[in-house]
Design an enzyme around this catalytic site. Structure first.
Site, mmCIF file in Angstrom:
data_model
loop_
_atom_site.group_PDB
_atom_site.id
_atom_site.type_symbol
_atom_site.label_atom_id
_atom_site.label_comp_id
_atom_site.label_asym_id
_atom_site.label_seq_id
_atom_site.Cartn_x
_atom_site.Cartn_y
_atom_site.Cartn_z
ATOM 1 N N GLY A 138 0.848 -1.190 0.000
ATOM 2 C CA GLY A 138 0.000 0.000 0.000
ATOM 3 C C GLY A 138 0.882 1.237 0.000
ATOM 4 N N LEU A 188 -0.810 6.961 4.516
ATOM 5 C CA LEU A 188 -0.098 6.529 5.717
ATOM 6 C C LEU A 188 1.355 6.214 5.384
ATOM 7 C CD1 LEU A 188 -0.203 5.720 8.747
ATOM 8 C CD2 LEU A 188 -0.655 3.383 7.976
ATOM 9 N N ALA A 189 1.561 5.515 4.268
ATOM 10 C CA ALA A 189 2.926 5.151 3.857
ATOM 11 C C ALA A 189 3.757 6.404 3.607
ATOM 12 C CB ALA A 189 2.880 4.273 2.615
ATOM 13 N N TYR A 191 -0.593 4.626 19.208
ATOM 14 C CA TYR A 191 -0.619 5.356 20.483
ATOM 15 C C TYR A 191 0.264 4.701 21.538
ATOM 16 C CZ TYR A 191 -3.259 9.568 20.349
ATOM 17 O OH TYR A 191 -3.598 10.870 20.140
ATOM 18 N N LEU A 192 0.446 3.384 21.429
ATOM 19 C CA LEU A 192 1.291 2.684 22.399
ATOM 20 C C LEU A 192 2.766 3.014 22.187
ATOM 21 C CD1 LEU A 192 -0.405 -0.818 22.697
ATOM 22 C CD2 LEU A 192 -0.692 1.192 24.127
ATOM 23 N N GLY A 193 3.101 3.600 21.041
ATOM 24 C CA GLY A 193 4.489 3.989 20.781
ATOM 25 C C GLY A 193 4.783 5.418 21.175
ATOM 26 N N HIS A 214 -7.095 2.851 20.995
ATOM 27 C CA HIS A 214 -6.131 3.756 21.636
ATOM 28 C C HIS A 214 -6.403 3.944 23.125
ATOM 29 C CE1 HIS A 214 -4.915 4.465 17.638
ATOM 30 N NE2 HIS A 214 -5.602 5.552 17.371
ATOM 31 N N LYS A 244 -0.916 18.799 40.044
ATOM 32 C CA LYS A 244 -1.549 19.988 40.633
ATOM 33 C C LYS A 244 -1.535 19.843 42.156
ATOM 34 C CE LYS A 244 -4.563 21.106 36.743
ATOM 35 N NZ LYS A 244 -4.016 22.438 36.474
ATOM 36 N N ARG A 293 -17.131 22.546 22.912
ATOM 37 C CA ARG A 293 -16.565 21.611 23.894
ATOM 38 C C ARG A 293 -17.278 20.258 23.885
ATOM 39 N NH1 ARG A 293 -13.406 24.144 28.069
ATOM 40 N NH2 ARG A 293 -13.038 26.325 27.541
#
Length: 504
Positions: free
Chosen positions: A24, A29-30, A192-194, A253, A398, A481
């Site tokens: 692909g 993405l590539a 997301y894990l990377g 994710h 905080k 929001r």
């Protein structure tokens, strides 16, 4: 953090050959992620001496045309230790192209011949990256495994989400893939894990004594996983309408980050030990109930003379679409550590800001001596730990603090680790880390099939109910929001969304 050593710097460097085939190769993405990540790894000397990159797609293209195409997106964004143009030229000379049909064994056999030619008899290590729609995964895997797999080394396949639409289709996809590949050859990627802050989550928790004792229902009041984008589906409407925000963001994710956050201490950092703990978390969770979910869809509106489109204004989306572009959900883990703690997720498109973060809100201080100074709203006095995944990676806590002066005036302030200030070196893209892990055979950040089954088991009943009952999403203006219903959902569980306090 110490630099990652080059796994190919030993004497074995010349004995084997690595071939990375991007299936692909002409897709977005590539072009935008995979080739730039491979170049960054080459720039950092993380690829072996003998490596080649092949692009494979239906588009007719020469090697030179592929090189011209990917050169547009390559950047030397890392510390310039060596002439950038020289590195780029050397990388592009390792890039080749083969045009073929995705389901053609004959075309993959031709690719196999080209790969063998480049490998020159060395031990062959082959990685296939499937940057293609999921409906052709199995065809490609069948052809690659039967006609273009390594005979004397390893063959691995990276599969991009979506991994099905529900438990049934995901299970079917796994069964079909396993006809041609073993589980340890399949690398299901969730980028997301990377991401650096997600990787740091375990370090923060397990290597700092101040956090681990607090990581339970005794001290934590709620946990929030927030993902928002400030743009709509722009150009992806057709794909997105088939999946929606719950499948696109929440089920993968956000749920993966939740599992990493909530898991027990693993036996070791070995991939299987970590993934075993994540599966236990997922299997301890209650399936999602409709009353604990709010769905929304953005509508068009005009602001300051500018008109913003509605989701259904996208020409690739049906006018009557009920696909949610926003969802908020309350999830619960029925185990000893987390019993009764609401884990709130929120994900949406066309919102007021772009962010991804984890917010941990701690319980109120019992018998707080300073409650008069805070007034009746004790939420303003609660401690909160925030891990901002993007943009501007940061970790901040905080705390309550006395404002300098003669009176007793209290203020809420941040203990702040802003990554760009503390670590000026650029943070690698998630795809770089995950590609290098796949090359090295490190599976810690990839999703195992039983994890996938457990994740779909949580969301499938809800998704079916939403679709069968044709639940209409609450409309919210582009750039707002999100739907009002998400505030009611949080209030029902005695929670306030941390990202709406106006303090950040």
């Amino acid at each position: 953090m110490t630099e990652r050593s080059n796994p190919f710097s030993e004497s074995g460097k010349t004995e084997s050959s690595l071939s990375i085939t991007v299936v692909g190769a002409s897709g977005d993405l590539a072009k935008k992620k995979i080739f730039p990540a491979l170049f960054a790894l080459f720039y950092e000397d993380c690829l072996p001496e003998n490596f080649t990159v092949f692009g494979y797609a239906r588009t007719k293209m020469t090697d030179e045309e592929l090189r011209n195409m990917i050169s547009q997106t390559l950047t030397c964004r890392i510390d310039k230790r060596e002439n950038c143009d020289d590195k780029m030229d050397r990388f592009l000379k390792r890039c080749f192209y083969h045009s073929g049909q995705y389901g053609s064994g004959e075309h993959f056999a031709e690719l196999d011949c080209k790969l063998k030619e480049k490998e020159e008899g060395r031990l062959s290590k082959r990685l296939f990256y499937l940057s293609i729609p999921p409906n052709i995964f199995v065809d490609v895997v069948r052809c690659a495994s039967t006609r273009a797999s390594s005979k004397n080394g390893w063959t691995r396949v990276i599969v991009e989400k979506p991994f099905g639409r529900d438990s049934e289709s995901s299970g079917e996809l796994t069964r079909c893939l396993k006809q041609y590949l073993a589980e340890d050859q399949i690398f299901r990627i969730d980028h997301y894990l990377g991401k650096e802050l997600v990787e740091n989550l375990s370090v923060l928790r397990f290597s700092n004594l101040i956090f681990e004792p607090l990581w339970s229902r005794d001290y934590i009041r709620n946990v929030q996983f927030i993902f928002s984008e400030d743009f709509g589906t722009e150009g992806r409407g057709g794909y997105f309408d088939n999946y929606g925000i719950i499948r696109d963001i929440m089920q993968n994710h956000l749920l993966q980050i939740l599992a990493l956050f909530a898991m027990e201490t693993p036996v070791s950092l070995d991939a299987e030990d970590i993934r075993n703990e994540k599966v236990k978390v997922l299997r301890s969770m209650r399936p999602l109930q409709l009353e604990n979910v709010v769905v929304g869809q953005y509508k068009g509106h005009s602001k300051s003379g500018k008109t913003y489109p509605a989701y259904t204004d996208d020409p690739t989306v049906p006018k009557s679409s009920l696909t949610p572009t926003f969802a908020a959900a309350a999830l619960f883990i029925d185990n000893a550590r987390w019993d009764g703690v609401p884990f709130l997720m929120k994900a949406g498109k066309a919102l007021h800001t772009k962010r991804a973060e984890i917010r941990v809100q701690f319980r109120h201080v019992p018998g707080n001596l300073f409650k008069r100074n805070f007034g009746t709203d004790l939420d303003k006095a609660t401690n909160e730990l925030v891990l901002r995944v993007q943009p501007d990676e940061a970790i901040y806590l905080k705390i309550n603090n006395k404002v300098p002066g003669l009176g007793m005036r209290l203020d809420r302030s941040d203990l702040n680790l802003l990554y760009r200030a503390r670590y000026p070196r650029e943070i690698p893209d998630a795809y770089e880390r995950l590609l290098l892990d796949a090359i090295e055979g490190e599976r810690r950040l990839f999703i195992r099939s039983d994890e996938l089954d457990a994740a779909w088991a949580l969301f499938t009943p809800l998704l079916k109910e939403l679709e069968e009952k044709k639940i209409a999403p609450e409309l919210y203006p582009y750039g707002s929001r999100g739907p009002v219903g998400s505030h009611y959902l949080a209030a029902k569980h005695n929670v306030r969304w941390g990202d709406l306090s106006g303090e950040d």
